[in-house]
Scaffold this motif. Structure first.
Motif, PDB file in Angstrom:
ATOM      1  N   THR A   1     -56.973  -4.119   0.391  1.00  0.00           N
ATOM      2  CA  THR A   1     -57.942  -3.493   1.275  1.00  0.00           C
ATOM      3  C   THR A   1     -59.005  -2.782   0.436  1.00  0.00           C
TER       4      THR A   1
ATOM      5  N   SER B   1     -50.978 -10.927   0.193  1.00  0.00           N
ATOM      6  CA  SER B   1     -51.930 -10.233   1.056  1.00  0.00           C
ATOM      7  C   SER B   1     -53.124  -9.754   0.245  1.00  0.00           C
ATOM      8  N   LYS B   2     -54.258  -9.670   0.929  1.00  0.00           N
ATOM      9  CA  LYS B   2     -55.472  -9.214   0.274  1.00  0.00           C
ATOM     10  C   LYS B   2     -55.446  -7.703   0.112  1.00  0.00           C
TER      11      LYS B   2
END
Length: 67
Positions: free
Chosen positions: A5, A2-3
């Protein structure tokens, strides 16, 4: 994977800059404000100034982002 934030990025930068300030503050306490590492262009007082400015930039970005 996941990237990260934007919030995570800013918090990681905040911790990184705070850690760098702690490191140079401890070295300065040990060696003095005018000590200069032979491989670096700045003395400890100048390095503290640079690191504080970096921290303030992150704090400013956090303050802007959380409004």
């Amino acid at each position: 994977m996941s990237k990260m934030t934007h919030e995570q990025f800013l918090l990681m930068k905040l911790a990184e800059e705070a850690s760098e300030i702690a490191q140079i503050a401890l070295k300065t306490a040990q060696f003095g404000m005018t000590e200069k590492h032979p491989d670096l262009p700045l003395n400890n007082m100048q390095r503290i100034h640079v690191e504080l400015n970096d921290l303030l930039a992150v704090v400013d970005e956090l303050n802007t982002w959380t409004r």
